[in-house]
Write a protein that holds these residues in place. Structure first.
Motif: not given
Length: 350
Positions: A86-101
């Protein structure tokens, strides 16, 4: 005398209807395998061995991801995971992408986690970012890529994974804000909408769920359901993959990926979509082609596209989400892989 013919026919009809509606994947698998055995019995035998071997190879990743998803559901920890997105969509997307990598899951092993995240009510934009980035790179893949193709290529592939995740997540977020993609999962797989209640009304987490019979039953039910669901789709995918290996010569792929310029990057992207080589097996092939003069951008595009949309992963995604989401997933993978290859080619040309 009582006439049992009608009840008997009803039972048989119901059984046939159940098998046809619920087990069509296994029927397709058995039918295709039967045809292969009739046409080429040795190929049928090798295809069965190939399918079993690949199911065994991917089993540790699948069991780990299925266990995590089932554990999160049984303990109630899925609410914590959902609130983390939850929270800022931009932060969520960035964190998810890094976690995925950085995650160790392959393109097939990540599927149970994706289904669980969507069912929890996690926004599709963040899930898509994780989904796209995860199969492209992981710690062991980074080390192997460095050894085979060099540190520069490994770093570029890592950046491509994260960039693809952010790119895909951003597109999905924009579409979601416009009112699209509200219910991404297929019927019977899960319900992304109702899972949002886990965020709105947090429940206490019971980490030691094995002391509660109800939670144990839920864990087993979720684990078995997901395992059976994935096994049938992956078995069909690996069977198709074995036939592609047998019927599409490696020399044809080599010729298609050769050359320099922008055209080979586009061809490599398209060839990578149904890539019948997993990420580890593809590295030596691409490494050899690079040694023969293939454009580095084409090699990167092939590896990224193949990692995200390899046949087993694509079939699993098809079984999981509705068609518009699947089409979007393929489109993002194609576009992102091509752009990644093009940017890398421009970088090495400087």
């Amino acid at each position: 005398m009582t006439d049992l013919s009608h009840p008997s026919r009803s039972v048989v009809r119901d059984a046939v209807h159940h098998i046809w509606t619920r087990e069509r994947v296994w029927l397709a698998f058995a039918g295709l395998l039967a045809v292969v055995f009739v046409v080429d019995a040795p190929l049928g035998t090798s295809s069965v061995q190939f399918t079993i071997r690949n199911l065994i190879d991917v089993a540790p990743f699948l069991l780990l991801s299925i266990g995590i998803a089932a554990y999160a559901s049984a303990t109630g920890a899925d609410g914590l995971i959902a609130r983390a997105f939850t929270g800022s969509p931009a932060v969520m997307i960035a964190v998810a992408a890094v976690a995925g990598g950085l995650s160790p899951f392959c393109s097939c092993g990540v599927i149970p986690l994706i289904a669980a995240l969507l069912a929890m009510g996690v926004p599709l934009s963040a899930v898509m970012a994780f989904w796209l980035a995860s199969p492209v790179m992981d710690p062991s893949m980074f080390m192997l890529t460095t050894g085979v193709m060099g540190a520069e290529f490994a770093i570029a592939k890592t950046l491509a994974a994260v960039g693809l995740g952010i790119f895909g997540g951003t597109i999905v977020h924009a579409l979601s804000r416009a009112g699209a993609l509200a219910d991404p999962l297929r019927d019977g797989v899960g319900n992304g909408g109702c899972g949002a209640s886990k965020v709105r009304t947090p429940q206490p987490v019971v980490w030691a769920f094995w002391h509660d019979d109800t939670r144990v039953a839920k864990f087993l039910r979720e684990a078995v359901k997901t395992t059976l669901f994935l096994t049938k789709w992956l078995a069909l995918a690996f069977l198709l993959e074995s036939l592609m290996l047998a019927w599409i010569p490696a020399e044809l792929v080599t010729r298609a990926l050769g050359g320099t310029g922008i055209v080979p990057i586009g061809v490599a992207t398209l060839v990578g979509v149904p890539a019948y080589l997993n990420g580890y097996a593809a590295l030596p092939l691409v490494g050899g082609l690079l040694g023969q003069g293939m454009a580095p951008g084409a090699g990167l595009a092939f590896l990224v596209a193949g990692g995200v949309t390899s046949l087993p992963a694509a079939i699993a995604v098809w079984a999981l989400v509705k068609r518009p989401v699947f089409a979007l997933y393929i489109g993002i993978a194609l576009t992102g892989s091509f752009v990644s290859g093009l940017l890398f080619q421009l970088w090495v040309s400087l």
